[in-house]
Design an enzyme around this catalytic site. Structure first.
Site, PDB file in Angstrom:
ATOM      1  N   LEU A  62       7.191 -36.206  22.467  1.00  0.00           N
ATOM      2  CA  LEU A  62       5.862 -36.793  22.442  1.00  0.00           C
ATOM      3  C   LEU A  62       4.922 -35.782  21.797  1.00  0.00           C
ATOM      4  O   LEU A  62       5.064 -34.571  22.020  1.00  0.00           O
ATOM      5  CB  LEU A  62       5.364 -37.093  23.858  1.00  0.00           C
ATOM      6  N   ASP A  63       3.952 -36.241  21.014  1.00  0.00           N
ATOM      7  CA  ASP A  63       2.951 -35.342  20.450  1.00  0.00           C
ATOM      8  C   ASP A  63       2.197 -34.646  21.577  1.00  0.00           C
ATOM      9  O   ASP A  63       2.047 -35.208  22.674  1.00  0.00           O
ATOM     10  CB  ASP A  63       1.958 -36.115  19.589  1.00  0.00           C
ATOM     11  N   PRO A  64       1.690 -33.432  21.335  1.00  0.00           N
ATOM     12  CA  PRO A  64       0.912 -32.739  22.378  1.00  0.00           C
ATOM     13  C   PRO A  64      -0.243 -33.579  22.912  1.00  0.00           C
ATOM     14  O   PRO A  64      -0.538 -33.544  24.110  1.00  0.00           O
ATOM     15  CB  PRO A  64       0.402 -31.480  21.654  1.00  0.00           C
ATOM     16  N   ALA A  66      -0.363 -36.726  23.355  1.00  0.00           N
ATOM     17  CA  ALA A  66       0.113 -37.873  24.129  1.00  0.00           C
ATOM     18  C   ALA A  66       0.464 -37.483  25.555  1.00  0.00           C
ATOM     19  O   ALA A  66       0.840 -36.339  25.850  1.00  0.00           O
ATOM     20  CB  ALA A  66       1.326 -38.493  23.447  1.00  0.00           C
TER      21      ALA A  66
END
Length: 316
Positions: A62-64, A66
């Site tokens: 997951l992107d930071p 998110a």
């Protein structure tokens, strides 16, 4: 001048050093509710230390920016982490219209602003255009590689390269709320879908641009964020009791059909040998999760002739 007590100083230093971490075998799946601002790898390493797990991995990042469901695998469960990579994912996403950023999300720099003049009907029509199979150009700020280098490295150097559009499927795109320049949507999509890109493309269709300002993953395959725990909740549990929050390794395999073997079949299968099962009795074919009673043996491939071949086995 008085001599420095070297030996005493060394003994004092050794006595005050933290004890060396002891890693142990831990088998299971942690459904983590990842916090905002933390990379998936940082979350994995922190959770791994909480469980003293010798072996750990995740099922996709997951992107930071998110939050939400991040399934983490320990021990034997890491053998099945790839099985979730192909699973559908569900998200709740907040989109801000009128501004585009260089990254497609709120972590980037605003590069263009345009007035927001669309109506509610325009928004509904725009969302409808993205349901079903679509082609999506991966963002430059992604981990995809070009000549061995991640695209995000090139993007940080101001280099943009051509990316081949990819076929993805948006199974669900539901408008949850809309107020002024911001809306929230629920998205269920196939693997490889970039929600940042989806937000940008919706904004372009409406003629005002957009970027993602919040993203929460709520589901991965059959796993739901309602089953997840936070790092703070894990830390509050005594280490010897933390295993209670882990799911069994086959939590990653629930979408696969199940085959239960007899004792003799299970013995052969567990030693890496194919076995024959009744196709009519099994009623399935292809990749299956295989058990001896209630004990997971691993994953196998079942052909149309009833031959079940081991694919990945769980260590005893």
């Amino acid at each position: 001048m008085q001599a420095t007590p070297v030996r005493a100083s060394a003994e004092l230093t050794a006595a005050t050093q933290a004890p060396r971490k002891v890693w142990r075998r831990v088998d299971g799946v942690l459904l983590l509710d990842k916090p905002k601002g933390m990379t998936s790898n940082a979350a994995l390493q922190k959770a791994r230390r909480y469980f003293s797990a010798a072996k750990a991995g995740h099922t996709g990042t997951l992107d930071p920016m998110a939050t939400g469901l991040l399934p983490l695998c320990f021990g034997e469960a890491t053998k099945f982490s790839a099985d979730l990579l192909d699973a559908d994912k569900s998200y709740e996403a907040d989109i801000l219209f009128g501004a585009t950023t260089d990254t497609g999300d709120a972590d980037g720099v605003v590069v263009k602003c345009r007035p927001v003049t669309f109506s509610a009907a325009d928004l509904v029509t725009a969302l409808a255009a993205f349901r079903g199979p679509i082609m999506q150009v991966p963002p430059m700020y992604s981990a995809l590689k070009r000549d061995g280098r991640p695209l995000y490295e090139l993007a940080r150097q101001g280099v943009e390269v051509e990316r081949t559009p990819r076929a993805v499927t948006i199974h669900e795109l539901t408008l949850l709320s809309w107020e002024g320049e911001r809306c929230r949507v629920r998205v269920r999509c196939s693997k490889g879908t970039y929600i940042r890109t989806l937000a940008e493309d919706i904004g372009e269709r409406l003629g005002c641009g957009a970027h993602l300002v919040a993203l929460r993953r709520i589901r991965v395959g059959d796993l739901d964020v309602a089953m997840a725990v936070t790092l703070e909740q894990i830390e509050a549990i005594a280490e010897e009791a933390r295993a209670a929050v882990l799911q069994s390794p086959d939590a990653l395999l629930q979408s696969l059909p199940e085959i239960v073997l007899s004792e003799d079949q299970a013995r052969r299968f567990a030693h890496g040998n194919p076995v024959t099962v009744g196709v009519a009795d099994a009623g399935v074919s292809g990749k299956c999760r295989v058990y001896a009673g209630a004990v997971l043996l691993g994953v196998g491939d079942l052909d149309d002739d009833g031959r079940l071949a081991p694919r990945r086995l769980v260590a005893a």
